[in-house]
Design a protein around this motif. Structure first.
Motif, mmCIF file in Angstrom:
data_model
loop_
_atom_site.group_PDB
_atom_site.id
_atom_site.type_symbol
_atom_site.label_atom_id
_atom_site.label_comp_id
_atom_site.label_asym_id
_atom_site.label_seq_id
_atom_site.Cartn_x
_atom_site.Cartn_y
_atom_site.Cartn_z
ATOM 1 N N GLU A 171 47.762 41.013 70.798
ATOM 2 C CA GLU A 171 46.600 41.577 71.505
ATOM 3 C C GLU A 171 46.229 40.716 72.713
ATOM 4 O OE1 GLU A 171 44.193 44.462 72.297
ATOM 5 O OE2 GLU A 171 45.529 44.519 70.575
ATOM 6 N N GLU A 172 46.258 39.376 72.507
ATOM 7 C CA GLU A 172 45.897 38.428 73.570
ATOM 8 C C GLU A 172 46.878 38.545 74.746
ATOM 9 O OE1 GLU A 172 43.314 36.547 73.865
ATOM 10 O OE2 GLU A 172 43.990 35.443 75.636
ATOM 11 N N GLU A 173 48.174 38.631 74.412
ATOM 12 C CA GLU A 173 49.199 38.761 75.459
ATOM 13 C C GLU A 173 49.025 40.057 76.230
ATOM 14 O OE1 GLU A 173 53.630 37.140 75.027
ATOM 15 O OE2 GLU A 173 52.815 37.990 73.186
ATOM 16 N N ARG A 174 48.723 41.121 75.488
ATOM 17 C CA ARG A 174 48.527 42.425 76.123
ATOM 18 C C ARG A 174 47.380 42.349 77.124
ATOM 19 N NH1 ARG A 174 50.947 45.957 72.416
ATOM 20 N NH2 ARG A 174 49.774 45.128 70.684
ATOM 21 N N ARG A 175 46.292 41.666 76.708
ATOM 22 C CA ARG A 175 45.118 41.526 77.580
ATOM 23 C C ARG A 175 45.485 40.743 78.832
ATOM 24 N NH1 ARG A 175 40.796 41.054 73.408
ATOM 25 N NH2 ARG A 175 42.015 39.304 72.772
ATOM 26 N N GLN A 176 46.234 39.618 78.620
ATOM 27 C CA GLN A 176 46.627 38.769 79.744
ATOM 28 C C GLN A 176 47.505 39.530 80.731
ATOM 29 O OE1 GLN A 176 48.506 35.203 78.433
ATOM 30 N NE2 GLN A 176 46.575 34.256 77.851
ATOM 31 N N ARG A 177 48.467 40.284 80.182
ATOM 32 C CA ARG A 177 49.391 41.034 81.035
ATOM 33 C C ARG A 177 48.649 42.100 81.821
ATOM 34 N NH1 ARG A 177 54.316 40.407 80.933
ATOM 35 N NH2 ARG A 177 54.722 42.506 81.664
ATOM 36 N N PHE A 178 47.658 42.738 81.154
ATOM 37 C CA PHE A 178 46.869 43.766 81.829
ATOM 38 C C PHE A 178 46.071 43.124 82.966
ATOM 39 C CE2 PHE A 178 42.871 46.297 82.049
ATOM 40 C CZ PHE A 178 43.430 47.471 82.507
ATOM 41 N N ALA A 179 45.440 41.961 82.676
ATOM 42 C CA ALA A 179 44.656 41.269 83.712
ATOM 43 C C ALA A 179 45.549 40.856 84.877
ATOM 44 C CB ALA A 179 43.973 40.038 83.102
ATOM 45 N N GLU A 180 46.763 40.364 84.554
ATOM 46 C CA GLU A 180 47.694 39.946 85.605
ATOM 47 C C GLU A 180 48.121 41.123 86.467
ATOM 48 O OE1 GLU A 180 50.955 37.822 83.837
ATOM 49 O OE2 GLU A 180 49.610 36.130 83.419
ATOM 50 N N SER A 181 48.423 42.263 85.811
ATOM 51 C CA SER A 181 48.885 43.407 86.593
ATOM 52 C C SER A 181 47.751 43.939 87.461
ATOM 53 C CB SER A 181 49.468 44.503 85.699
ATOM 54 O OG SER A 181 48.465 45.002 84.868
ATOM 55 N N LEU A 182 46.499 43.853 86.940
ATOM 56 C CA LEU A 182 45.351 44.268 87.748
ATOM 57 C C LEU A 182 45.219 43.381 88.983
ATOM 58 C CD1 LEU A 182 42.213 45.039 85.567
ATOM 59 C CD2 LEU A 182 43.361 46.527 87.169
ATOM 60 N N LYS A 183 45.358 42.052 88.729
ATOM 61 C CA LYS A 183 45.245 41.072 89.819
ATOM 62 C C LYS A 183 46.322 41.336 90.879
ATOM 63 C CE LYS A 183 45.620 36.476 89.357
ATOM 64 N NZ LYS A 183 45.603 35.281 88.534
ATOM 65 N N ASN A 184 47.539 41.607 90.387
ATOM 66 C CA ASN A 184 48.644 41.855 91.314
ATOM 67 C C ASN A 184 48.424 43.121 92.126
ATOM 68 O OD1 ASN A 184 49.920 39.590 90.508
ATOM 69 N ND2 ASN A 184 51.286 40.615 89.075
ATOM 70 N N SER A 185 47.932 44.182 91.447
ATOM 71 C CA SER A 185 47.746 45.431 92.182
ATOM 72 C C SER A 185 46.619 45.277 93.199
ATOM 73 C CB SER A 185 47.469 46.601 91.236
ATOM 74 O OG SER A 185 46.259 46.386 90.579
ATOM 75 N N THR A 186 45.593 44.475 92.876
ATOM 76 C CA THR A 186 44.505 44.228 93.824
ATOM 77 C C THR A 186 45.039 43.424 95.010
ATOM 78 O OG1 THR A 186 43.183 43.905 91.860
ATOM 79 C CG2 THR A 186 42.072 43.554 93.927
ATOM 80 N N ALA A 187 45.887 42.421 94.700
ATOM 81 C CA ALA A 187 46.449 41.584 95.767
ATOM 82 C C ALA A 187 47.315 42.438 96.698
ATOM 83 C CB ALA A 187 47.282 40.466 95.162
ATOM 84 N N LEU A 188 48.059 43.378 96.119
ATOM 85 C CA LEU A 188 48.919 44.233 96.943
ATOM 86 C C LEU A 188 48.083 45.111 97.867
ATOM 87 C CD1 LEU A 188 51.687 45.383 94.441
ATOM 88 C CD2 LEU A 188 51.963 43.889 96.417
ATOM 89 N N LYS A 189 46.970 45.643 97.322
ATOM 90 C CA LYS A 189 46.105 46.510 98.143
ATOM 91 C C LYS A 189 45.449 45.713 99.248
ATOM 92 C CE LYS A 189 44.997 49.831 94.572
ATOM 93 N NZ LYS A 189 44.068 50.036 93.492
ATOM 94 N N GLY A 190 44.990 44.475 98.890
ATOM 95 C CA GLY A 190 44.295 43.625 99.857
ATOM 96 C C GLY A 190 45.253 43.189 100.933
#
Lengths: 190, 142
Positions: A171-190
């Protein structure tokens, strides 16, 4: 590291040489302790330091000193590349495949033989491509091709195989991966 | 080797909060598995300690006050769960410091010793397992 250098078993902390136990089993126990939900930080640090210290070395009482030992020991390990790519290997889930691969390729029984963590990682990377572990990793790595009329059956088969050998994230890994992918998608948009 | 099963180490306690006239305002329940909570409690305590330090350095900083409030809530969430924490917060009308001062002795004296005990038992169990395994392992190639 030179080819003739022995695997590291000591660290220098505040001018003092400390002997460590860097057997595969010990290092995996240290890594497991990191996520043990029952352990308070103080108990986790003490446990990890005690595990890593070789027989005859005394464990310091201060958590800060214990943390120094753990950090120094981890520094000796080959650096894992930071990647947002999915993991292709799990030491727990793939334990049976790793054990059988080592037995078949090198005659090493990981349940009985002490192997230095660095030697283990070198041998792991060099397991033959036809062993079950490497075939499993190959399936996990393989990209799913775009489906066409001609390859529909192969794609379906590959997806079935991928589901069968998929790494089960905590569960913890899933949360981390989700947060990372969110961060990456935000960075790509920015 | 014997196959051992241990029952989950559940801790149930109740905390009653009363109005100034002595009438019962609310009962908050602690219902936790002490074998699975040491890490979360520890992290919440560490964050609270850091937030307290920051607030001492900058007592009027809105940022430090918010971080302190969040850290208090995080500790309470681990111990009481989110719903009871919200009820406790309502009872104290959002006064984190008063809430902490009143309820921390209960957490420290009643709850924490049991969590520390479970954590120490787990640590010793893992050390024993490692020591038993060490004695059986031979060095490969020697």
């Amino acid at each position: 590291m030179n080819i003739y250098d022995p695997y590291p078993t000591t660290v220098e902390i505040d001018g003092k040489t400390i002997r460590l136990d860097l057997d595969l089993a010990t290092v995996l126990r240290v890594i497991d302790a990191q996520d043990d939900p029952a352990l308070t930080t103080a108990d986790r640090l003490e446990l990890q330091a005690r595990l890593l210290l070789a027989d005859g070395e005394s464990c310091p009482e201060s958590p800060a000193e214990q943390a120094k030992i753990i950090a120094a020991a981890m520094e000796l390990l080959p650096a894992a590349e930071k990647s947002t790519e999915p993991r292709y290997l799990d030491f727990h889930q793939d334990a049976a495949l790793i054990r059988s691969g080592f037995m078949r390729a090198y005659g090493i029984d990981l349940t009985r033989d002490a192997v230095h963590i660095c030697q283990f990682l070198e041998l792991l990377a060099d397991l033959p491509a036809d062993c079950a572990l490497m075939r499993t990793i190959d399936i996990r790595r393989k990209p799913i091709p775009k489906q066409t009329k001609e390859n529909a059956e192969q794609v379906a088969e590959l997806m079935k195989l991928k589901a069968k050998v998929a790494i089960k994230y905590s569960e913890e890994e899933r949360r981390q991966r989700f947060a990372e992918s969110l961060k990456n998608s935000t960075a790509l948009k920015g | 080797m014997a196959y051992t099963i241990t029952r989950k180490n559940r801790l149930k306690e109740e905390l009653q909060l009363c109005h100034a006239d002595g009438t019962l305002a609310l009962t908050a329940t602690v219902d936790i598995n002490v074998d699975e909570i040491g890490q979360r409690v520890s992290k919440a305590y560490e964050t609270l300690g850091m937030a307290q330090n920051e607030l001492e350095k900058a007592p009027t900083s809105a940022e430090a006050m918010t971080a302190y409030g969040d850290a208090v809530i995080a500790v309470f969430n681990v111990i009481f769960g989110e719903e009871d924490t919200q009820n406790i917060l309502l009872f104290y009308e959002g006064n984190y410091s008063e809430m902490l001062l009143d309820i921390f002795p209960f957490i420290n004296d009643e709850i924490m010793p049991k969590i520390r005990e479970a954590s120490a038992a787990r640590k010793n169990q893992l050390l024993d397992l490692a020591n038993k395994s060490k004695g059986k392992r031979g060095i490969f190639g020697k």
